[in-house]
Design a protein around this motif. Structure first.
Motif, PDB file in Angstrom:
ATOM      1  N   UNK A  53     -14.741  -2.336   4.618  1.00  0.00           N
ATOM      2  CA  UNK A  53     -13.793  -2.332   3.376  1.00  0.00           C
ATOM      3  C   UNK A  53     -12.622  -2.406   3.513  1.00  0.00           C
ATOM      4  N   UNK A  54     -11.874  -3.194   2.743  1.00  0.00           N
ATOM      5  CA  UNK A  54     -10.368  -3.375   2.851  1.00  0.00           C
ATOM      6  C   UNK A  54      -9.787  -2.737   1.557  1.00  0.00           C
ATOM      7  N   UNK A  55      -8.618  -2.030   1.811  1.00  0.00           N
ATOM      8  CA  UNK A  55      -7.916  -1.430   0.813  1.00  0.00           C
ATOM      9  C   UNK A  55      -6.456  -1.976   1.048  1.00  0.00           C
ATOM     10  N   UNK A  56      -5.949  -2.770  -0.113  1.00  0.00           N
ATOM     11  CA  UNK A  56      -4.573  -3.318  -0.065  1.00  0.00           C
ATOM     12  C   UNK A  56      -3.726  -2.467  -0.799  1.00  0.00           C
ATOM     13  N   UNK A  57      -2.492  -2.335  -0.197  1.00  0.00           N
ATOM     14  CA  UNK A  57      -1.773  -1.423  -0.793  1.00  0.00           C
ATOM     15  C   UNK A  57      -0.255  -2.116  -0.889  1.00  0.00           C
ATOM     16  N   UNK A  58       0.673  -1.862  -2.135  1.00  0.00           N
ATOM     17  CA  UNK A  58       1.710  -2.510  -2.389  1.00  0.00           C
ATOM     18  C   UNK A  58       2.744  -1.409  -2.990  1.00  0.00           C
ATOM     19  N   UNK A  59       3.682  -1.140  -2.089  1.00  0.00           N
ATOM     20  CA  UNK A  59       4.909  -0.147  -2.470  1.00  0.00           C
ATOM     21  C   UNK A  59       4.373   1.266  -2.713  1.00  0.00           C
ATOM     22  N   UNK A  61       1.108   1.982  -3.458  1.00  0.00           N
ATOM     23  CA  UNK A  61      -0.054   2.030  -4.327  1.00  0.00           C
ATOM     24  C   UNK A  61      -1.043   1.459  -3.956  1.00  0.00           C
ATOM     25  N   UNK A  62      -2.099   1.743  -4.006  1.00  0.00           N
ATOM     26  CA  UNK A  62      -3.527   0.854  -3.903  1.00  0.00           C
ATOM     27  C   UNK A  62      -3.606  -0.306  -5.103  1.00  0.00           C
ATOM     28  N   UNK A  63      -3.972  -1.272  -4.626  1.00  0.00           N
ATOM     29  CA  UNK A  63      -4.113  -2.555  -5.681  1.00  0.00           C
ATOM     30  C   UNK A  63      -5.211  -3.248  -5.695  1.00  0.00           C
ATOM     31  N   UNK A  64      -5.618  -3.529  -4.452  1.00  0.00           N
ATOM     32  CA  UNK A  64      -7.026  -3.948  -4.502  1.00  0.00           C
ATOM     33  C   UNK A  64      -8.022  -3.526  -3.580  1.00  0.00           C
ATOM     34  N   UNK A  65      -9.250  -3.703  -3.751  1.00  0.00           N
ATOM     35  CA  UNK A  65     -10.235  -3.560  -2.568  1.00  0.00           C
ATOM     36  C   UNK A  65     -10.912  -4.785  -2.279  1.00  0.00           C
ATOM     37  N   UNK A  66     -11.641  -5.173  -1.214  1.00  0.00           N
ATOM     38  CA  UNK A  66     -12.595  -6.074  -1.065  1.00  0.00           C
ATOM     39  C   UNK A  66     -13.544  -5.884   0.330  1.00  0.00           C
ATOM     40  N   UNK A  67     -13.997  -6.593   0.756  1.00  0.00           N
ATOM     41  CA  UNK A  67     -14.710  -6.511   2.052  1.00  0.00           C
ATOM     42  C   UNK A  67     -14.447  -7.803   2.754  1.00  0.00           C
ATOM     43  N   UNK A  68     -14.365  -7.349   4.230  1.00  0.00           N
ATOM     44  CA  UNK A  68     -14.010  -8.638   5.173  1.00  0.00           C
ATOM     45  C   UNK A  68     -15.125  -9.352   5.310  1.00  0.00           C
ATOM     46  N   UNK A  69     -14.876 -10.813   5.373  1.00  0.00           N
ATOM     47  CA  UNK A  69     -15.941 -11.748   5.532  1.00  0.00           C
ATOM     48  C   UNK A  69     -16.000 -12.265   7.025  1.00  0.00           C
ATOM     49  N   UNK A  92     -16.173 -12.656  -3.736  1.00  0.00           N
ATOM     50  CA  UNK A  92     -16.718 -11.990  -4.959  1.00  0.00           C
ATOM     51  C   UNK A  92     -16.477 -10.372  -4.940  1.00  0.00           C
ATOM     52  N   UNK A  93     -16.122 -10.019  -3.726  1.00  0.00           N
ATOM     53  CA  UNK A  93     -15.884  -8.573  -3.551  1.00  0.00           C
ATOM     54  C   UNK A  93     -14.501  -7.895  -4.038  1.00  0.00           C
ATOM     55  N   UNK A  94     -13.588  -8.977  -4.264  1.00  0.00           N
ATOM     56  CA  UNK A  94     -12.375  -8.484  -4.528  1.00  0.00           C
ATOM     57  C   UNK A  94     -12.321  -7.577  -6.082  1.00  0.00           C
ATOM     58  N   UNK A  95     -11.580  -6.586  -6.009  1.00  0.00           N
ATOM     59  CA  UNK A  95     -11.686  -5.897  -7.535  1.00  0.00           C
ATOM     60  C   UNK A  95     -10.413  -5.070  -7.501  1.00  0.00           C
ATOM     61  N   UNK A  96      -9.665  -5.259  -8.599  1.00  0.00           N
ATOM     62  CA  UNK A  96      -8.335  -4.448  -8.658  1.00  0.00           C
ATOM     63  C   UNK A  96      -8.605  -2.784  -8.753  1.00  0.00           C
ATOM     64  N   UNK A  97      -7.801  -1.996  -8.230  1.00  0.00           N
ATOM     65  CA  UNK A  97      -7.783  -0.661  -8.116  1.00  0.00           C
ATOM     66  C   UNK A  97      -6.249  -0.186  -8.411  1.00  0.00           C
ATOM     67  N   UNK A  98      -6.496   1.267  -8.866  1.00  0.00           N
ATOM     68  CA  UNK A  98      -5.352   1.739  -9.040  1.00  0.00           C
ATOM     69  C   UNK A  98      -5.284   3.182  -8.407  1.00  0.00           C
ATOM     70  N   UNK A  99      -4.303   3.773  -7.770  1.00  0.00           N
ATOM     71  CA  UNK A  99      -4.062   5.041  -7.522  1.00  0.00           C
ATOM     72  C   UNK A  99      -3.629   5.201  -6.120  1.00  0.00           C
ATOM     73  N   UNK A 100      -3.298   6.631  -5.729  1.00  0.00           N
ATOM     74  CA  UNK A 100      -2.658   6.324  -4.266  1.00  0.00           C
ATOM     75  C   UNK A 100      -3.960   6.649  -3.244  1.00  0.00           C
TER      76      UNK A 100
END
Length: 109
Positions: A53-59, A61-69, A92-100
């Motif tokens: 599982x990958x969680x991408x953050x920006x400034x 805030x968490x902005x996207x999650x996905x899975x490594x291939x 296909x696993x990329x999903x937008x997320x929001x939150x800390x």
């Protein structure tokens, strides 16, 4: 789970809207699709695994999650002096997320 911090210092992420463009348009059209370029110090050789599982953050805030291939790979393409490695994101696993980050970590558990 791997946290990947996106930075305004990167040309592709100068503004928040650019992050969305990257995940929705740029990343799926790369060759190969999902090719996420890494700087020379970003992730160690054994630092990422397929299915992780990958969680991408920006400034902060968490902005996207996905899975490594893939694992970390050597980049023999353009800009390989600046981006020596890459890994593949499962598109296909990329999903937008929001939150800390703590809130997202609790949800993922």
């Amino acid at each position: 789970m791997r946290i990947i911090k996106l930075s305004k210092k990167d040309d592709e992420f100068k503004k928040r809207a650019m992050v969305d463009t990257y995940f929705r348009d740029t990343l799926p059209k790369r060759n190969p699709p999902g090719k996420f370029l890494l700087s020379n110090r970003a992730i160690g050789q054994d630092g990422i695994s397929p299915g992780e599982t990958l969680v991408f953050t920006y400034e902060g805030e968490c902005v996207y999650k996905a899975r490594a291939a893939s694992t970390r790979q050597i980049n023999s393409g353009r800009d390989n002096d600046k981006n020596a490695h890459y890994f593949l994101v499962n598109i296909p696993s990329i999903k937008g997320i929001q939150g800390t980050l703590p809130a997202i970590q609790d949800k993922l558990k």
